[in-house]
Design an enzyme around this catalytic site. Structure first.
Site, PDB file in Angstrom:
ATOM      1  N   TYR A  24       1.263  -1.327  -0.082  1.00  0.00           N
ATOM      2  CA  TYR A  24      -0.171  -0.308   0.038  1.00  0.00           C
ATOM      3  C   TYR A  24       1.130   1.393  -0.289  1.00  0.00           C
ATOM      4  O   TYR A  24       1.094   2.299   0.753  1.00  0.00           O
ATOM      5  CB  TYR A  24      -0.831  -0.047   0.582  1.00  0.00           C
ATOM      6  CG  TYR A  24      -1.968   0.791   1.267  1.00  0.00           C
ATOM      7  CD1 TYR A  24      -2.921   0.537   0.369  1.00  0.00           C
ATOM      8  CD2 TYR A  24      -2.283   1.840   1.776  1.00  0.00           C
ATOM      9  CE1 TYR A  24      -4.762   1.080  -0.071  1.00  0.00           C
ATOM     10  CE2 TYR A  24      -3.489   2.918   1.424  1.00  0.00           C
ATOM     11  CZ  TYR A  24      -4.512   2.241   0.774  1.00  0.00           C
ATOM     12  OH  TYR A  24      -5.595   3.302   0.897  1.00  0.00           O
ATOM     13  N   GLY A  25       1.837   2.105  -0.836  1.00  0.00           N
ATOM     14  CA  GLY A  25       3.100   2.220  -1.024  1.00  0.00           C
ATOM     15  C   GLY A  25       2.162   3.142  -1.965  1.00  0.00           C
ATOM     16  O   GLY A  25       1.263   3.399  -2.303  1.00  0.00           O
ATOM     17  N   ARG A  47       2.056  -6.135   5.419  1.00  0.00           N
ATOM     18  CA  ARG A  47       2.701  -6.916   6.906  1.00  0.00           C
ATOM     19  C   ARG A  47       2.289  -6.535   8.028  1.00  0.00           C
ATOM     20  O   ARG A  47       1.861  -4.727   8.035  1.00  0.00           O
ATOM     21  CB  ARG A  47       4.715  -6.986   6.904  1.00  0.00           C
ATOM     22  CG  ARG A  47       4.845  -5.704   6.329  1.00  0.00           C
ATOM     23  CD  ARG A  47       6.697  -5.377   6.876  1.00  0.00           C
ATOM     24  NE  ARG A  47       7.305  -4.435   6.079  1.00  0.00           N
ATOM     25  CZ  ARG A  47       8.409  -3.947   5.726  1.00  0.00           C
ATOM     26  NH1 ARG A  47       9.254  -4.960   6.207  1.00  0.00           N
ATOM     27  NH2 ARG A  47       8.538  -2.669   5.611  1.00  0.00           N
ATOM     28  N   ILE A  84      12.405  -6.604  -2.818  1.00  0.00           N
ATOM     29  CA  ILE A  84      12.073  -7.413  -2.028  1.00  0.00           C
ATOM     30  C   ILE A  84      11.197  -8.573  -2.067  1.00  0.00           C
ATOM     31  O   ILE A  84      10.074  -8.995  -1.752  1.00  0.00           O
ATOM     32  CB  ILE A  84      11.295  -7.551  -0.429  1.00  0.00           C
ATOM     33  CG1 ILE A  84      10.143  -6.067  -0.684  1.00  0.00           C
ATOM     34  CG2 ILE A  84      12.346  -6.469  -0.405  1.00  0.00           C
ATOM     35  CD1 ILE A  84       9.427  -5.667  -0.160  1.00  0.00           C
ATOM     36  N   HIS A 107       5.375  -4.316 -12.580  1.00  0.00           N
ATOM     37  CA  HIS A 107       6.736  -4.034 -13.798  1.00  0.00           C
ATOM     38  C   HIS A 107       7.120  -5.483 -13.978  1.00  0.00           C
ATOM     39  O   HIS A 107       7.265  -6.046 -12.656  1.00  0.00           O
ATOM     40  CB  HIS A 107       7.496  -3.318 -12.546  1.00  0.00           C
ATOM     41  CG  HIS A 107       8.861  -3.705 -13.516  1.00  0.00           C
ATOM     42  ND1 HIS A 107       9.174  -2.676 -14.535  1.00  0.00           N
ATOM     43  CD2 HIS A 107      10.215  -2.584 -12.801  1.00  0.00           C
ATOM     44  CE1 HIS A 107      10.297  -2.753 -15.008  1.00  0.00           C
ATOM     45  NE2 HIS A 107      10.927  -2.728 -13.338  1.00  0.00           N
ATOM     46  N   ASP A 190      12.195   0.015 -19.138  1.00  0.00           N
ATOM     47  CA  ASP A 190      11.646   0.486 -18.299  1.00  0.00           C
ATOM     48  C   ASP A 190      12.605   1.176 -17.371  1.00  0.00           C
ATOM     49  O   ASP A 190      13.911   2.020 -17.296  1.00  0.00           O
ATOM     50  CB  ASP A 190      11.062  -0.267 -17.280  1.00  0.00           C
ATOM     51  CG  ASP A 190      10.803   0.797 -16.386  1.00  0.00           C
ATOM     52  OD1 ASP A 190       9.661   1.784 -16.715  1.00  0.00           O
ATOM     53  OD2 ASP A 190      11.308   0.459 -15.224  1.00  0.00           O
ATOM     54  N   GLU A 230      13.444  25.818 -15.828  1.00  0.00           N
ATOM     55  CA  GLU A 230      13.498  26.105 -17.370  1.00  0.00           C
ATOM     56  C   GLU A 230      13.133  24.332 -17.642  1.00  0.00           C
ATOM     57  O   GLU A 230      11.729  24.260 -18.620  1.00  0.00           O
ATOM     58  CB  GLU A 230      13.914  26.490 -17.490  1.00  0.00           C
ATOM     59  CG  GLU A 230      13.723  28.479 -18.105  1.00  0.00           C
ATOM     60  CD  GLU A 230      14.031  29.353 -18.632  1.00  0.00           C
ATOM     61  OE1 GLU A 230      14.225  29.073 -19.512  1.00  0.00           O
ATOM     62  OE2 GLU A 230      14.527  30.452 -18.480  1.00  0.00           O
TER      63      GLU A 230
HETATM   64  P1  NDP Z   1       6.625   1.156  -2.441  1.00  0.00           P
HETATM   65  O1  NDP Z   1       8.246   1.045  -2.398  1.00  0.00           O
HETATM   66  O2  NDP Z   1       5.858   2.350  -2.498  1.00  0.00           O
HETATM   67  O3  NDP Z   1       5.563   0.113  -1.360  1.00  0.00           O
HETATM   68  C1  NDP Z   1       5.545   0.191  -0.477  1.00  0.00           C
HETATM   69  C2  NDP Z   1       4.827  -0.767   0.046  1.00  0.00           C
HETATM   70  O4  NDP Z   1       5.448  -2.160   0.410  1.00  0.00           O
HETATM   71  C3  NDP Z   1       4.175  -0.428   1.493  1.00  0.00           C
HETATM   72  O5  NDP Z   1       3.130  -0.570   1.866  1.00  0.00           O
HETATM   73  C4  NDP Z   1       5.227  -1.270   2.026  1.00  0.00           C
HETATM   74  O6  NDP Z   1       4.879  -1.760   3.995  1.00  0.00           O
HETATM   75  C5  NDP Z   1       5.421  -2.570   1.729  1.00  0.00           C
HETATM   76  N1  NDP Z   1       5.971  -3.022   1.924  1.00  0.00           N
HETATM   77  C6  NDP Z   1       7.664  -3.508   1.891  1.00  0.00           C
HETATM   78  N2  NDP Z   1       8.943  -4.267   2.681  1.00  0.00           N
HETATM   79  C7  NDP Z   1       7.012  -5.229   2.312  1.00  0.00           C
HETATM   80  C8  NDP Z   1       7.517  -6.323   3.003  1.00  0.00           C
HETATM   81  N3  NDP Z   1       8.854  -7.061   3.415  1.00  0.00           N
HETATM   82  N4  NDP Z   1       6.511  -7.041   4.170  1.00  0.00           N
HETATM   83  C9  NDP Z   1       5.444  -6.960   3.057  1.00  0.00           C
HETATM   84  N5  NDP Z   1       5.212  -5.516   1.811  1.00  0.00           N
HETATM   85  C10 NDP Z   1       6.032  -4.392   2.239  1.00  0.00           C
HETATM   86  O7  NDP Z   1       6.437   0.523  -3.628  1.00  0.00           O
HETATM   87  P2  NDP Z   1       6.089   0.724  -5.511  1.00  0.00           P
HETATM   88  O8  NDP Z   1       4.505   1.216  -5.329  1.00  0.00           O
HETATM   89  O9  NDP Z   1       6.778   2.712  -5.303  1.00  0.00           O
HETATM   90  O10 NDP Z   1       6.302   0.167  -6.557  1.00  0.00           O
HETATM   91  C11 NDP Z   1       5.682  -1.225  -6.342  1.00  0.00           C
HETATM   92  C12 NDP Z   1       5.075  -2.174  -7.882  1.00  0.00           C
HETATM   93  O11 NDP Z   1       4.888  -0.744  -8.862  1.00  0.00           O
HETATM   94  C13 NDP Z   1       6.966  -1.913  -8.036  1.00  0.00           C
HETATM   95  O12 NDP Z   1       6.873  -3.514  -9.143  1.00  0.00           O
HETATM   96  C14 NDP Z   1       7.250  -1.135  -9.514  1.00  0.00           C
HETATM   97  O13 NDP Z   1       7.967  -1.582 -10.477  1.00  0.00           O
HETATM   98  C15 NDP Z   1       6.108  -0.609  -9.578  1.00  0.00           C
HETATM   99  N6  NDP Z   1       5.835   0.514 -10.919  1.00  0.00           N
HETATM  100  C16 NDP Z   1       6.208   1.399  -9.415  1.00  0.00           C
HETATM  101  C17 NDP Z   1       5.771   3.006 -10.315  1.00  0.00           C
HETATM  102  C18 NDP Z   1       5.950   4.496  -9.376  1.00  0.00           C
HETATM  103  O14 NDP Z   1       5.483   5.209  -9.674  1.00  0.00           O
HETATM  104  N7  NDP Z   1       6.319   4.087  -8.252  1.00  0.00           N
HETATM  105  C19 NDP Z   1       5.511   2.842 -11.552  1.00  0.00           C
HETATM  106  C20 NDP Z   1       5.630   1.828 -11.933  1.00  0.00           C
HETATM  107  C21 NDP Z   1       4.950   0.236 -11.645  1.00  0.00           C
HETATM  108  P3  NDP Z   1       4.918  -0.495   5.078  1.00  0.00           P
HETATM  109  O15 NDP Z   1       4.287   0.330   5.456  1.00  0.00           O
HETATM  110  O16 NDP Z   1       4.989  -2.287   5.763  1.00  0.00           O
HETATM  111  O17 NDP Z   1       6.469  -1.118   4.642  1.00  0.00           O
HETATM  112 MG    MG Z   2       9.138   3.552 -15.582  1.00  0.00          MG
END
Ligand code: NDP
Ligand code: MG
Length: 328
Positions: A24-25, A47, A84, A107, A190, A230
């Site tokens: 949920y990032g 987690r 991870i 990805h 990418d 710019e």
């Molecule tokens: P984030 O770094 O934002 O993900 C964070 C999330 O991962 C949090 O909910 C975190 O939970 C969870 N997390 C981290 N470590 C663990 C663990 N060991 N076990 C369970 N949950 C965990 O990732 P993104 O959204 O940036 O990227 C996700 C995917 O999307 C990747 O494959 C990326 O390549 C792809 N992508 C990303 C883009 C972007 O703009 N960011 C664009 C297009 C694709 P907690 O709060 O517990 O740490």
């Molecule tokens: Mg990209």
């Protein structure tokens, strides 16, 4: 090239399916909320005790452990950091995969380079927005979306592409258009884009331009505006209207000077180096280096972050952005 729009995609294929979004990032928050708002059955796997657990609960999402989400779901959409994913998959997802399930990504890294291997009978698909999560959510709420990609690596059930497209539509991506690609193409382009052009190439270009002006005795603040601030305005025009639109909008002097000088900056040597960078990606050299770096606890990355943080342009830029109200 095939592009899918809303009318081409039927979300009915997901009517009886539960989608577990793991993470949920940046992407997890945006994609899970968009799909839930589109009426799909979404649960979030995290987690326990992690930062984002609270955020997901506060947003009204149905939250559970990664293991429970993997057990409950038909489709498991993995949106945690790429480096991870392999470990979390092996420990908390793989044991609960059943034939007919779908493992989905935004990805292709872990599938393409073989860090994640799925059991027989499981689909492997990609549904990916071409932009950061905050934009995926904001444009969805505005009634539009950003473009996306769809790909199928393994079609075990015969309808894997329909499932992936329906997820993309649920995220709002079919409003702008979903392009079909492959895991190989998405992953390699990418990585190349972020290394050579977007993140790596552009910062080095800005840095070199800034340093040239400052070394020649010009005020760092003026150099910052010219070589960094710019850039966004120029890229915005290219984004909307292409090179021609940009050349039309800048002065004739800028057009003449720009076109007559640019190949002295991106020289044939720079192009050859781009080809080498691409080859390192294609042949797995980059991936190997990145895996070793993670296994060693990121010593190089931490060192590079320190050096990057000490750059003069960062200090000048931070001060100016505050003075001009661009950054709080
Ligand atoms: P984030 O770094 O934002 O993900 C964070 C999330 O991962 C949090 O909910 C975190 O939970 C969870 N997390 C981290 N470590 C663990 C663990 N060991 N076990 C369970 N949950 C965990 O990732 P993104 O959204 O940036 O990227 C996700 C995917 O999307 C990747 O494959 C990326 O390549 C792809 N992508 C990303 C883009 C972007 O703009 N960011 C664009 C297009 C694709 P907690 O709060 O517990 O740490
Ligand atoms: Mg990209």
């Amino acid at each position: 090239m095939k592009i899918y729009y809303e009318k081409d995609v039927d979300t009915g294929v997901l009517a009886d399916k539960t989608i577990a979004v793991i993470g949920y990032g940046s992407q997890g928050m945006a994609q899970s909320r968009n799909m839930a708002d589109s009426g799909l059955n979404v649960i979030v796997g995290l987690r326990e005790g992690g930062e984002s657990w609270k955020a997901a609960v506060a947003d009204g999402m149905k939250v559970m452990s990664v293991e429970d989400a993997a057990k409950a779901a038909d489709i498991i959409h993995i949106l945690i950091p790429d480096e991870i994913q392999g470990a979390v998959y092996n420990q908390s997802i793989k044991p609960y995969l059943e034939s007919g399930n779908t493992l989905s990504f935004s990805h292709g890294y872990n599938i393409h380079f073989g860090y994640i291997k799925v059991p027989e009978g499981v689909n492997v698909t990609m549904s990916a927005p071409k932009g950061p999560g905050a934009m995926v959510r904001r444009t969805y709420l505005e009634g539009f979306g950003i473009p996306g990609l769809v790909a199928v690596e393994i079609d075990a059930t015969g309808d894997a592409k329909q499932l992936a497209l329906a997820m993309g539509k649920g995220c709002g991506l079919a409003r702008a258009g979903i392009l079909e690609t492959t895991f190989k193409e998405e992953t390699e382009t990418d990585l190349f884009g972020e290394q050579a052009v977007l993140c790596g190439g552009v910062t080095e270009l800005i840095k070199a331009g800034f340093k040239t002006l400052v070394d020649a005795g010009y005020q760092p603040e003026v150099a910052y505006f010219e070589t960094c601030h710019e850039l966004k305005l120029i890229v915005d025009i290219i984004y909307e209207k292409g090179f021609a639109g940009m050349w039309h909008d800048v002065s004739n002097t800028a057009e003449f000077g720009g076109i007559s000088r640019r190949s002295r900056i991106i020289t044939p040597e720079a192009q050859e180096e781009m080809a080498k960078i691409l080859k390192e990606i294609q042949e797995g050299q980059f991936t190997k280096e990145w895996t070793l770096e993670n296994q060693a606890g990121s010593p190089m990355l931490n060192r590079m972050r320190d050096i990057e943080g000490d750059l003069e342009i960062e200090e000048v830029g931070s001060k100016l952005r505050k003075l001009c109200g661009l950054q709080k």
